[in-house]
Design an enzyme around this catalytic site. Sequence first.
Site, short mmCIF file in Angstrom:
data_model
loop_
_atom_site.label_atom_id
_atom_site.label_comp_id
_atom_site.label_asym_id
_atom_site.label_seq_id
_atom_site.Cartn_x
_atom_site.Cartn_y
_atom_site.Cartn_z
N HIS A 1 -44.07 -14.91 13.12
CA HIS A 1 -43.51 -15.84 13.81
C HIS A 1 -44.90 -15.70 15.14
CE1 HIS A 1 -41.79 -19.98 14.21
NE2 HIS A 1 -43.23 -19.85 15.72
N ASP B 1 -41.22 -15.55 17.49
CA ASP B 1 -41.26 -16.85 17.94
C ASP B 1 -42.34 -16.63 18.80
OD1 ASP B 1 -41.94 -19.04 17.98
OD2 ASP B 1 -40.38 -20.22 18.09
N HIS C 1 -47.15 -16.48 18.67
CA HIS C 1 -48.32 -17.66 19.11
C HIS C 1 -49.20 -16.69 19.60
CE1 HIS C 1 -46.27 -21.54 17.99
NE2 HIS C 1 -44.97 -20.05 18.13
N LEU C 2 -50.47 -16.70 19.48
CA LEU C 2 -51.21 -15.63 20.31
C LEU C 2 -52.44 -16.65 21.28
CD1 LEU C 2 -52.28 -13.24 17.47
CD2 LEU C 2 -51.14 -13.14 19.22
#
Lengths: 321, 439
Positions: free
Chosen positions: B60, B307, B62-63
């Site tokens: 999980h 995350d 976020h790039l």
Amino acid sequence: MKHLLSASDLNYNSAIRVLDTARELSLVTDRPVKKLPTLRGRTVVNLFFEDSTRTRISFEAAAKRLSADVINFSAKGSSLSKGESLKDTALTLQAMGADAVVIRHGSSGAPHRLASAGWIDGSIINAGDGTHEHPTQALLDAYTLRDHLNGGVGDLAGKRIVIVGDVLHSRVARSNVILLATLGAQVTVVAPPTLVPVGIETWPCKVSYDLDAELDGADAVMMLRVQGERMIHSYFPTTREYSRRYGLNRQRFERISESGIVMHPGPMNRGMEITADVADAERSVIVDQVTNGVTVRMAVLYLLLGGFPDDSVDSAVESDQ
Amino acid sequence: MNESKYLIKGATLPSGESADIAIADGTFIEVGKAGSLDAAGSTVIEATGLQALPGLVDLHTHLREPGREDAETVYTGSQAAAKGGFTAVHAMANTDPVADTAGVVEQVWRLGREAGWCEVRPVGAVTRGLEGEHMAELGAMAESAAGVTMFSDDGKCVSDAVLMRRALEYVKAFGGVIAQHAQEPRLTENAQMNESPLSGQLGLTGWPAVAEEAIIARDVLLTQHVNSRLHVCHVSTAGSVEVVRWAKSKGINVTAEVTPHHLLLTDELAATYNPVYKVNPPLRSREDVEALRAGLADGTIDAIATDHAPHPTEDKECEWDAAAFGMLGLETALSVAIHTMIETGLLDWQGVADRMSHAPANIGRVYGQGQPIATGNAANLTLVDAATKWTVVPRDLASMSTNTPYKAMELPGTIQATFYQGVPTVLDAQLAQQKRSEA
């Protein structure tokens, strides 16, 4: 004590100190020239992100009576509505040399951010933030209660005060429960269960869903504003049902103590939470609340900018000394 | 070929044994007793006292690329991953444009390969534009070069029960899994923090635990009904752990992840009104933290997932309710795991290797990752010095953003080296100069 962000920033001694100072300052209001030189050369900024004419002019009058320079900064739109950021506004005020910033903001915690983020050096006074707190309203309510119930001196020990309405969304209720309990009052909060915040059992008050059960012999009833739109979100079925169950009408008013008073922070919804005859009754002190607002705010500005004595500094609040 | 031969001497394996580890041509060519392997022709890495783990796998991440390259890019995000000991990350679909077509997932996958700091596995959106109305072309994404197996509307919940059912059914055709962001939308309108006495006191709209638990309960039952596979993202409450535990006891094919911040931090931090602590799902109570740790320890929760959610400064330097949700996680995840799970005795190193490498690689079907450090396996490895502590300085992080909740906190465990497919991405606790060149 440098900032006033929450009613919990005031311990018993400092709360009494504010009320006593306000009482002394109220004498100024009776003079033909209503002005003291105390804050001459100091700058007080009224930073209002929400429209609130009554609170703004109350602070403005308070600052001017202490001879402070007042700048009204009506910031239309906050970061939420893509206006100037709170940080940039704060940096601007810092550059102007604001000694105190009175802030009204729709976001809970905005005054706390201003006081703790390091953007600005001045004192921060919370003039109402979101659904969090409104400590100067609680102070003016406490002042009014003391005036009517205790001859304007001492505290509120043993006084039974009933706060009725939309506690969930009310910053006035939060600050009042804290401050009135600090001053020794027995506070009861009355609301439909949908408008009671989670965790209210940890607050220093009793909670009831039944207004009729709480009125007998009460020393004061404080009615909170209830927005009719709340029914759209199913907090209550209709405004009529709300009025029937939680509104203050003549019959209910007659059950409180013979010397008991009726309060409302305004603006009122006549016919919703309070009937017109009660709002205009002799023992309704709603207009006194407005008058007392100015003197209490004078006391807050005077003490924060003039310096609180050490013995009344609450450990929870960072001191600039 | 000498540059690409490495001998790691005297590292401690998750089993507790000391070993020499020889790496060449992208694989562990030999793993033997400490002192047993010949260093000739190899670059030697002295690793006595260092803990070796299989390369970490994040389910999980976020790039932010495409769309929010001001917060993070595939390149900087995968550098942050390498510095955190990761050799694979799953890039969430809530980019702009949304990763809901074969074209976008292939773009992200290709950017990951070009960057070369770790394997970047795109996650495909479940619904078009994350709007929760129409199923995206899951099959096209599965068959694309990116080979997507995990689908998620993360950031938003697939709240429509029929759509969730259909998605669970549909991915059975290609062995996919639906990773659900469990958040009942009506119960969390404008929610700002954990609903608790503190939210009432602070005047911040509450995000009640039941909004997460109700969706998980519904989804495990749907998963059972259609005999599919469900993964639950960022489980945050004690009740959710109970629901997942029950589902597993019934044989339902569900897995779950927990974030490092939900293992360590509590909702009391919201009292600062500092939005660096604003995250979704929100930080919860001490009791929830304890239940999450226990659930991770007993295997109810399968994996730690970061995350990692970078945001530019201005999105956090504002009022709480105006701020973005999310916090950085890649470079602090292993340290938080050591602090919360190893130092408390809840997991041993074998357990950490499982929850941060084996299990997530299996859930994401990441072939060639999450395997034991053993002769013949792909050389994905991280070396951590668990005995040293470090202080988190936001500006020193490899991530482009600085929104870490651990600022100025002292945490145990420094990543000394990371090997991705036999090539060091981190050496001497620094990003390796020599970038991986890959066809």
